[in-house]
Write an enzyme that holds these catalytic residues in place. Structure first.
Site, PDB file in Angstrom:
ATOM      1  N   GLY A 225     -15.373  25.464 -79.510  1.00  0.00           N
ATOM      2  CA  GLY A 225     -13.817  25.395 -80.144  1.00  0.00           C
ATOM      3  C   GLY A 225     -14.438  25.683 -81.829  1.00  0.00           C
ATOM      4  O   GLY A 225     -13.256  25.427 -82.290  1.00  0.00           O
ATOM      5  N   ALA A 226     -15.296  26.551 -81.779  1.00  0.00           N
ATOM      6  CA  ALA A 226     -15.340  27.433 -82.934  1.00  0.00           C
ATOM      7  C   ALA A 226     -13.844  27.803 -83.623  1.00  0.00           C
ATOM      8  O   ALA A 226     -14.169  28.090 -85.061  1.00  0.00           O
ATOM      9  CB  ALA A 226     -16.745  28.188 -83.158  1.00  0.00           C
TER      10      ALA A 226
ATOM     11  N   GLY B 206     -11.050  27.188 -83.223  1.00  0.00           N
ATOM     12  CA  GLY B 206      -9.665  26.529 -83.589  1.00  0.00           C
ATOM     13  C   GLY B 206      -9.903  25.889 -84.662  1.00  0.00           C
ATOM     14  O   GLY B 206     -10.677  26.090 -85.645  1.00  0.00           O
TER      15      GLY B 206
ATOM     16  N   THR C 153     -12.071  16.142 -79.494  1.00  0.00           N
ATOM     17  CA  THR C 153     -11.557  15.880 -78.371  1.00  0.00           C
ATOM     18  C   THR C 153     -10.895  15.256 -77.875  1.00  0.00           C
ATOM     19  O   THR C 153     -11.522  13.789 -77.459  1.00  0.00           O
ATOM     20  CB  THR C 153     -11.846  17.003 -77.477  1.00  0.00           C
ATOM     21  OG1 THR C 153     -12.597  18.063 -77.841  1.00  0.00           O
ATOM     22  CG2 THR C 153     -10.700  17.996 -76.592  1.00  0.00           C
ATOM     23  N   THR C 154      -9.382  15.593 -78.143  1.00  0.00           N
ATOM     24  CA  THR C 154      -8.350  13.682 -76.602  1.00  0.00           C
ATOM     25  C   THR C 154      -8.883  13.881 -75.494  1.00  0.00           C
ATOM     26  O   THR C 154      -8.836  15.100 -75.100  1.00  0.00           O
ATOM     27  CB  THR C 154      -7.419  14.043 -77.426  1.00  0.00           C
ATOM     28  OG1 THR C 154      -6.432  15.519 -77.049  1.00  0.00           O
ATOM     29  CG2 THR C 154      -7.128  13.474 -78.901  1.00  0.00           C
TER      30      THR C 154
ATOM     31  N   HIS D  87       2.579  14.608 -86.394  1.00  0.00           N
ATOM     32  CA  HIS D  87       1.633  14.815 -86.080  1.00  0.00           C
ATOM     33  C   HIS D  87       1.798  16.739 -86.592  1.00  0.00           C
ATOM     34  O   HIS D  87       3.221  17.046 -86.319  1.00  0.00           O
ATOM     35  CB  HIS D  87       0.772  15.167 -85.338  1.00  0.00           C
ATOM     36  CG  HIS D  87      -0.437  14.638 -84.803  1.00  0.00           C
ATOM     37  ND1 HIS D  87      -0.038  12.586 -84.921  1.00  0.00           N
ATOM     38  CD2 HIS D  87      -1.945  13.994 -85.516  1.00  0.00           C
ATOM     39  CE1 HIS D  87      -1.253  12.266 -84.369  1.00  0.00           C
ATOM     40  NE2 HIS D  87      -2.206  13.552 -85.064  1.00  0.00           N
TER      41      HIS D  87
ATOM     42  N   LYS E 194       0.560  20.872 -81.816  1.00  0.00           N
ATOM     43  CA  LYS E 194      -0.544  19.773 -81.106  1.00  0.00           C
ATOM     44  C   LYS E 194      -0.305  19.610 -79.687  1.00  0.00           C
ATOM     45  O   LYS E 194       1.220  20.048 -79.121  1.00  0.00           O
ATOM     46  CB  LYS E 194      -0.347  18.721 -82.188  1.00  0.00           C
ATOM     47  CG  LYS E 194      -1.129  16.865 -81.305  1.00  0.00           C
ATOM     48  CD  LYS E 194      -1.709  16.313 -81.719  1.00  0.00           C
ATOM     49  CE  LYS E 194      -2.161  15.230 -80.802  1.00  0.00           C
ATOM     50  NZ  LYS E 194      -3.447  15.161 -80.870  1.00  0.00           N
TER      51      LYS E 194
HETATM   52  N1  LIG Z   1     -11.531  13.206 -83.794  1.00  0.00           N
HETATM   53  C1  LIG Z   1     -10.434  13.831 -84.643  1.00  0.00           C
HETATM   54  O1  LIG Z   1     -10.593  13.013 -86.021  1.00  0.00           O
HETATM   55  C2  LIG Z   1      -9.174  14.618 -84.206  1.00  0.00           C
HETATM   56  C3  LIG Z   1      -9.339  15.393 -82.996  1.00  0.00           C
HETATM   57  N2  LIG Z   1      -8.790  16.307 -82.574  1.00  0.00           N
HETATM   58  C4  LIG Z   1      -8.637  16.769 -81.501  1.00  0.00           C
HETATM   59  O2  LIG Z   1      -9.424  17.658 -81.402  1.00  0.00           O
HETATM   60  C5  LIG Z   1      -8.774  19.032 -80.399  1.00  0.00           C
HETATM   61  C6  LIG Z   1      -8.703  20.482 -81.223  1.00  0.00           C
HETATM   62  O3  LIG Z   1      -7.722  20.277 -82.385  1.00  0.00           O
HETATM   63  P1  LIG Z   1      -7.419  21.488 -82.709  1.00  0.00           P
HETATM   64  O4  LIG Z   1      -8.763  22.039 -82.978  1.00  0.00           O
HETATM   65  O5  LIG Z   1      -6.102  21.509 -83.420  1.00  0.00           O
HETATM   66  O6  LIG Z   1      -7.346  22.422 -81.652  1.00  0.00           O
HETATM   67  P2  LIG Z   1      -7.194  24.531 -81.476  1.00  0.00           P
HETATM   68  O7  LIG Z   1      -6.323  24.540 -80.756  1.00  0.00           O
HETATM   69  O8  LIG Z   1      -7.195  24.752 -83.081  1.00  0.00           O
HETATM   70  O9  LIG Z   1      -8.854  24.322 -81.574  1.00  0.00           O
HETATM   71  C7  LIG Z   1      -9.055  24.015 -79.625  1.00  0.00           C
HETATM   72  C8  LIG Z   1     -10.536  25.382 -79.704  1.00  0.00           C
HETATM   73  O10 LIG Z   1     -11.351  25.318 -78.016  1.00  0.00           O
HETATM   74  C9  LIG Z   1     -10.747  26.330 -78.153  1.00  0.00           C
HETATM   75  N3  LIG Z   1     -11.193  26.647 -76.116  1.00  0.00           N
HETATM   76  C10 LIG Z   1     -10.677  26.514 -75.323  1.00  0.00           C
HETATM   77  N4  LIG Z   1     -11.031  26.270 -73.575  1.00  0.00           N
HETATM   78  C11 LIG Z   1     -12.048  26.157 -74.153  1.00  0.00           C
HETATM   79  C12 LIG Z   1     -13.029  25.957 -73.470  1.00  0.00           C
HETATM   80  N5  LIG Z   1     -13.220  26.385 -72.335  1.00  0.00           N
HETATM   81  N6  LIG Z   1     -14.168  26.330 -74.322  1.00  0.00           N
HETATM   82  C13 LIG Z   1     -14.521  26.346 -75.439  1.00  0.00           C
HETATM   83  N7  LIG Z   1     -13.730  26.214 -76.496  1.00  0.00           N
HETATM   84  C14 LIG Z   1     -12.557  26.567 -75.842  1.00  0.00           C
HETATM   85  C15 LIG Z   1      -9.615  27.529 -77.758  1.00  0.00           C
HETATM   86  O11 LIG Z   1      -9.277  28.636 -78.058  1.00  0.00           O
HETATM   87  P3  LIG Z   1      -8.365  29.239 -77.049  1.00  0.00           P
HETATM   88  O12 LIG Z   1      -7.372  28.981 -78.484  1.00  0.00           O
HETATM   89  O13 LIG Z   1      -8.881  30.524 -77.079  1.00  0.00           O
HETATM   90  O14 LIG Z   1      -7.784  28.563 -75.786  1.00  0.00           O
HETATM   91  C16 LIG Z   1      -9.160  27.046 -79.540  1.00  0.00           C
HETATM   92  O15 LIG Z   1     -10.030  28.095 -80.354  1.00  0.00           O
HETATM   93  C17 LIG Z   1      -7.802  18.478 -79.750  1.00  0.00           C
HETATM   94  O16 LIG Z   1      -7.943  17.369 -78.653  1.00  0.00           O
HETATM   95  C18 LIG Z   1      -7.138  17.039 -80.912  1.00  0.00           C
HETATM   96  O17 LIG Z   1      -6.048  16.051 -80.954  1.00  0.00           O
HETATM   97  C19 LIG Z   1      -8.435  16.950 -84.093  1.00  0.00           C
HETATM   98  C20 LIG Z   1      -8.357  16.404 -84.616  1.00  0.00           C
HETATM   99  C21 LIG Z   1      -8.953  15.273 -85.814  1.00  0.00           C
HETATM  100  O1  LIG Z   2      -4.531  17.181 -83.039  1.00  0.00           O
HETATM  101  C1  LIG Z   2      -4.870  16.657 -83.635  1.00  0.00           C
HETATM  102  O2  LIG Z   2      -4.638  17.351 -84.751  1.00  0.00           O
HETATM  103  C2  LIG Z   2      -5.296  15.728 -84.163  1.00  0.00           C
HETATM  104  N1  LIG Z   2      -5.515  14.841 -82.686  1.00  0.00           N
HETATM  105  C3  LIG Z   2      -6.232  13.798 -83.087  1.00  0.00           C
HETATM  106  C4  LIG Z   2      -5.266  12.784 -81.790  1.00  0.00           C
HETATM  107  O3  LIG Z   2      -4.695  13.025 -80.987  1.00  0.00           O
HETATM  108  O4  LIG Z   2      -5.393  11.465 -82.516  1.00  0.00           O
HETATM  109  C5  LIG Z   2      -6.721  12.804 -85.025  1.00  0.00           C
HETATM  110  C6  LIG Z   2      -6.026  13.508 -85.419  1.00  0.00           C
HETATM  111  O5  LIG Z   2      -4.816  12.595 -84.928  1.00  0.00           O
HETATM  112  C7  LIG Z   2      -5.907  14.108 -85.433  1.00  0.00           C
END
Ligand SMILES: NC(=O)C1=CN([C@@H]2O[C@H](COP(=O)(O)OP(=O)(O)OC[C@H]3O[C@@H](n4cnc5c(N)ncnc54)[C@H](OP(=O)(O)O)[C@@H]3O)[C@@H](O)[C@H]2O)C=CC1
Ligand SMILES: O=C(O)C1=N[C@H](C(=O)O)C[C@H](O)C1
Length: 257
Positions: A12-13, A15, A82-83, A143, A147
């Site tokens: 997911g690099a 994103g 990821t959620t 958020h 999201k």
């Molecule tokens: N635990 C924590 O502290 C946090 C968790 N999160 C969670 O992290 C997740 C990602 O958030 P965020 O970065 O904002 O989302 P983004 O949509 O910005 O990034 C997701 C990335 O994953 C890529 N992707 C989709 N399908 C695949 C696959 N099969 N294999 C590899 N890569 C894939 C997407 O590509 P494309 O866009 O081309 O589909 C995109 O580049 C969410 O579930 C969010 O809730 C977020 C912040 C903090």
């Molecule tokens: O999508 C986000 O941005 C975030 N996702 C995680 C969640 O669903 O709890 C963590 C944080 O809230 C940011």
């Protein structure tokens, strides 16, 4: 690369979180970014070919479980932000780990954290401790509007912990005389109401509200920048290598349990 450097792949690099994680790994002592993997790539092959010891997954709920199985089959530990994880998906990962780790002392580990932010982990911990003392409990998560899932994984984790603490204490359901308009009362997570706000300008925020007759406790945390998640992500990457099996929640690594 010296033998003490941990090679890390990020899935997911491209994103929001993936790109921030790549930059943090590149800056971190003792870690080396060896692969940026994204949609369209074969995750298992890319992890194996990179020689990564740890792969970090920040993708989308629909694919994260499959990615973890592919990472494990490629011989790497997994750190997952990821959620979308539920009891069934976590159980399948435990079964997979049990199969791979049988007879090994240095087995593979998976660390899933609904939130890597210290303020969020502490807020969840404090909420779980407070839950048994209050008649009413509700969670509000706020958020950015990009999201894709609601309620947030953090809010689900928080509500589930509050519900478990209330059940242990033998508390009755939170009082609520609502007879109509249930759609305005938020999602029901194990009996705890969870409300989701999506607003331009926000990043990630949570408020946990507790009420008794004549008093209220509010626990609030704010992530204003995705940099707030990075110390937790880097800690998880370093720790997962010595933690065979499944760990859910950074609170276990931080000794908050
Ligand atoms: N635990 C924590 O502290 C946090 C968790 N999160 C969670 O992290 C997740 C990602 O958030 P965020 O970065 O904002 O989302 P983004 O949509 O910005 O990034 C997701 C990335 O994953 C890529 N992707 C989709 N399908 C695949 C696959 N099969 N294999 C590899 N890569 C894939 C997407 O590509 P494309 O866009 O081309 O589909 C995109 O580049 C969410 O579930 C969010 O809730 C977020 C912040 C903090
Ligand atoms: O999508 C986000 O941005 C975030 N996702 C995680 C969640 O669903 O709890 C963590 C944080 O809230 C940011």
């Amino acid at each position: 690369m010296s033998s003490s450097v941990v090679p890390v792949a990020v899935v997911g690099a491209a994103g929001r979180m993936g790109a921030t994680t790549c930059a943090a790994v590149e800056e971190a002592d003792g870690l080396e970014l060896v692969a940026r993997i994204d949609a369209g790539d074969d995750v298992g092959a890319a992890v194996r070919d990179s020689g990564a010891l740890v792969a970090v997954d920040f993708t989308v709920p629909a694919v994260t479980e499959a990615n973890v199985h592919a990472i494990l089959d490629a011989g790497a530990h997994a750190v997952v932000g990821t959620t979308g994880w539920d009891e069934a998906s976590r159980s399948r990962v435990v079964e997979h780990l049990d199969r791979l780790n049988a007879g090994r002392e240095d087995g593979l580990g998976v660390l899933i954290a609904p939130n890597f932010g210290l303020s969020a982990v502490l807020a969840m911990t404090f909420a779980a401790k407070a839950a048994r003392y209050f008649e009413s409990a509700e969670v509000v998560e706020l958020h950015h509007p990009n999201k894709v899932d609601a309620p947030s994984g953090t809010a689900r984790h928080t509500a589930a912990a509050i519900a478990a603490a209330r059940a242990d204490a033998g508390l009755a359901p939170s009082p609520d005389a609502t007879e109509s308009g249930w759609e305005a009362r938020g999602a029901d997570v194990d009996g705890v109401r969870v409300h989701a706000v999506r607003l331009r300008g926000l990043v990630a925020h949570e408020e946990i509200l507790f009420g008794n007759v004549g008093e209220q406790l509010t626990i609030r945390q704010d992530s204003f920048d995705r940099a707030s998640f990075m110390p937790g992500v880097l800690l998880a990457v370093r720790e997962v290598v010595g933690r065979p099996g499944l760990t859910v929640g950074l609170e276990h690594v931080l000794d908050l349990t």
